[in-house]
Scaffold this active site. Sequence first.
Site, short mmCIF file in Angstrom:
data_model
loop_
_atom_site.label_atom_id
_atom_site.label_comp_id
_atom_site.label_asym_id
_atom_site.label_seq_id
_atom_site.Cartn_x
_atom_site.Cartn_y
_atom_site.Cartn_z
N ASP A 151 1.01 -36.19 -27.15
CA ASP A 151 0.68 -36.36 -25.74
C ASP A 151 0.08 -37.75 -25.48
O ASP A 151 0.46 -38.45 -24.57
CB ASP A 151 -0.33 -35.26 -25.33
CG ASP A 151 -0.33 -35.05 -23.82
OD1 ASP A 151 -1.25 -34.37 -23.32
OD2 ASP A 151 0.58 -35.57 -23.14
N PHE B 97 -14.18 -27.35 -29.08
CA PHE B 97 -14.06 -28.54 -29.96
C PHE B 97 -13.00 -29.48 -29.39
O PHE B 97 -13.25 -30.67 -29.14
CB PHE B 97 -13.76 -28.04 -31.37
CG PHE B 97 -12.95 -28.95 -32.26
CD1 PHE B 97 -11.85 -28.45 -32.95
CD2 PHE B 97 -13.30 -30.28 -32.44
CE1 PHE B 97 -11.10 -29.27 -33.80
CE2 PHE B 97 -12.55 -31.11 -33.29
CZ PHE B 97 -11.46 -30.59 -33.96
N LYS C 164 -12.48 -19.12 -19.07
CA LYS C 164 -12.05 -17.80 -18.57
C LYS C 164 -12.03 -16.78 -19.71
O LYS C 164 -11.84 -15.60 -19.51
CB LYS C 164 -10.67 -17.92 -17.91
CG LYS C 164 -10.73 -18.68 -16.57
CD LYS C 164 -9.35 -18.98 -16.03
CE LYS C 164 -9.11 -20.48 -16.05
NZ LYS C 164 -7.77 -20.89 -15.75
N ASP D 211 -9.57 -38.82 -22.79
CA ASP D 211 -8.95 -38.96 -21.47
C ASP D 211 -9.88 -39.64 -20.46
O ASP D 211 -9.50 -39.89 -19.33
CB ASP D 211 -8.56 -37.57 -20.91
CG ASP D 211 -7.56 -36.86 -21.82
OD1 ASP D 211 -6.91 -37.55 -22.64
OD2 ASP D 211 -7.44 -35.62 -21.73
N ASP E 96 -11.04 -34.12 -26.30
CA ASP E 96 -10.00 -34.58 -25.36
C ASP E 96 -10.62 -35.26 -24.14
O ASP E 96 -10.09 -36.27 -23.65
CB ASP E 96 -9.14 -33.39 -24.88
CG ASP E 96 -8.22 -32.85 -25.98
OD1 ASP E 96 -8.30 -33.39 -27.11
OD2 ASP E 96 -7.47 -31.90 -25.73
N PHE F 266 3.81 -20.57 -20.02
CA PHE F 266 2.44 -20.65 -19.46
C PHE F 266 2.10 -22.08 -19.03
O PHE F 266 1.58 -22.31 -17.95
CB PHE F 266 1.46 -20.14 -20.52
CG PHE F 266 0.03 -20.47 -20.24
CD1 PHE F 266 -0.57 -21.58 -20.82
CD2 PHE F 266 -0.72 -19.68 -19.39
CE1 PHE F 266 -1.89 -21.89 -20.55
CE2 PHE F 266 -2.04 -19.98 -19.12
CZ PHE F 266 -2.63 -21.09 -19.71
N ARG G 52 -15.49 -30.93 -16.36
CA ARG G 52 -14.78 -29.90 -17.14
C ARG G 52 -15.42 -28.57 -16.74
O ARG G 52 -16.63 -28.44 -16.76
CB ARG G 52 -14.96 -30.16 -18.63
CG ARG G 52 -14.63 -29.01 -19.53
CD ARG G 52 -13.16 -28.70 -19.63
NE ARG G 52 -12.38 -29.83 -20.17
CZ ARG G 52 -11.06 -29.78 -20.30
NH1 ARG G 52 -10.42 -28.73 -19.88
NH2 ARG G 52 -10.39 -30.81 -20.78
N LYS H 224 0.42 -28.56 -28.61
CA LYS H 224 -0.92 -28.79 -28.04
C LYS H 224 -1.52 -27.53 -27.42
O LYS H 224 -2.73 -27.38 -27.37
CB LYS H 224 -0.82 -29.89 -26.97
CG LYS H 224 -2.19 -30.32 -26.45
CD LYS H 224 -2.12 -31.49 -25.49
CE LYS H 224 -3.51 -31.75 -24.94
NZ LYS H 224 -3.57 -32.86 -24.00
N ASP I 38 1.45 -23.76 -15.48
CA ASP I 38 0.19 -24.48 -15.24
C ASP I 38 0.49 -25.79 -14.52
O ASP I 38 -0.20 -26.17 -13.57
CB ASP I 38 -0.48 -24.77 -16.59
CG ASP I 38 -1.98 -24.88 -16.48
OD1 ASP I 38 -2.51 -25.93 -16.87
OD2 ASP I 38 -2.60 -23.94 -15.96
N ASP I 39 1.55 -26.48 -14.96
CA ASP I 39 1.95 -27.75 -14.33
C ASP I 39 2.39 -27.50 -12.89
O ASP I 39 2.08 -28.28 -11.99
CB ASP I 39 3.11 -28.40 -15.10
CG ASP I 39 2.69 -28.87 -16.49
OD1 ASP I 39 1.49 -28.83 -16.80
OD2 ASP I 39 3.58 -29.25 -17.28
C1 LIG Z 1 -3.97 -15.39 -24.70
O1 LIG Z 1 -3.52 -15.06 -23.42
C2 LIG Z 1 -3.90 -15.84 -22.33
C3 LIG Z 1 -4.33 -17.16 -22.46
C4 LIG Z 1 -4.69 -17.90 -21.34
C5 LIG Z 1 -4.62 -17.30 -20.08
C6 LIG Z 1 -4.90 -17.70 -18.75
C7 LIG Z 1 -5.40 -19.01 -18.25
C8 LIG Z 1 -6.60 -19.53 -19.03
O2 LIG Z 1 -7.44 -18.71 -19.44
O3 LIG Z 1 -6.65 -20.75 -19.25
C9 LIG Z 1 -4.64 -16.65 -17.91
O4 LIG Z 1 -4.20 -15.62 -18.66
C10 LIG Z 1 -4.19 -15.97 -19.98
C11 LIG Z 1 -3.82 -15.20 -21.10
#
Ligand SMILES: COc1ccc2c(CC(=O)O)coc2c1
Length: 349
Positions: free
Chosen positions: A171, A95, A54, A104, A100, A236, A109, A197, A240-241
């Site tokens: 982890d 990387f 993203k 795993d 990972d 964050f 991915r 992590k 996510d979880d």
């Molecule tokens: C550095 O700020 C961020 C970092 C990650 C994210 C995400 C999820 C992702 O990209 O995995 C949404 O907003 C963010 C904003």
Amino acid sequence: KRQRSTYTHTRESFMDVYNILREELMKDPVVQSHPSHAKEWFQEVLDYNVPGGKLNRGMAVYDVLAAIKGAEALAEADVLQANALGWCIEWLQAFFLVADDIMDGSITRRGQPCWYKQEKVGMIACNDYILLECCIFKIIKQHMAGHPGYLKVMELFHEVTYQTAHGQLLDLTTAPQGRVDLSKYTLDTYMRIVTYKTAYYSFYLPVACGMVLAGITDPQAYATAEDILLDMGRYFQIQDDYLDCYGDPEVIGKIGTDIEDNKCSWLICTALQHASQEQQDIIKAHYGASDPASVAHIKELYEKLDLEAKFKAYEAQSYATLSQRIAEQTAMPRLVFTSLLDKIYKRCK
Ligand SMILES: COc1ccc2c(CC(=O)O)coc2c1
């Protein structure tokens, strides 16, 4: 030199910089002197693994620099430099993800087969993730040589790599594949895992890079940023979880499998904290099992323990505390932090 034509920061403009960096890396004398099959391999390692995410982490570096200096004060060279450092964070993530996924035993991915799962790749992927890490320092040398913050940026990437590897160590030893020792699933251990992590490379690193480019040298400014951003990074990951279990697969772009995968997640750690002996037995019997009936038992238990409400309460508390800390700090323009918080708070993916 001030910017004449205003730069618009988009995925497209950020991707343009990927193409510049990839060409620079392909022009490296070592790569140029390779036989064509090796040149093609190296290019595929980059194109298959680096773009495709993203890009939020990479694109945040320019946002931080612009928030501190003002976008109109940035020359084209400043914009390129910020985006080059941003891509170093995307290279760092590539990387880790290639490595990972091998550890795993992952299958896909970002909606495609993991790099090591490619027929021709296998364990060659171990050398490929080393090459991905090496690219970071080639890019930094190319785009930061002569900048007063060159050493600081070099140290940042070494330090965050070290922290992230320690997060992965924790982890992997807390939640080894197969049956899990639930006594290790405490919220304290969970918070340490997500701090090292995820939080350092996902939130502290992009902001610290922007701060270096903005010419900030005061150690207290970096300490304040670290304090706020690690909290943001923990929030964050907890979110996510939560999304893995309660998010809409259509929206988050994947079906959550943390329960089947034995993941040390905020949900299971919180459940264990409140579970009766009988409920702990249910978790022991069904957590980490892939059959749908077991997953259903765990989700039923999450319902009984009202984890959704517990998450919402944590989310509200976390947002309030973070907003307060951001308002109180004087190290940096608030926009540096609020633009990130607004991106992640109540996000659906
Ligand atoms: C550095 O700020 C961020 C970092 C990650 C994210 C995400 C999820 C992702 O990209 O995995 C949404 O907003 C963010 C904003």
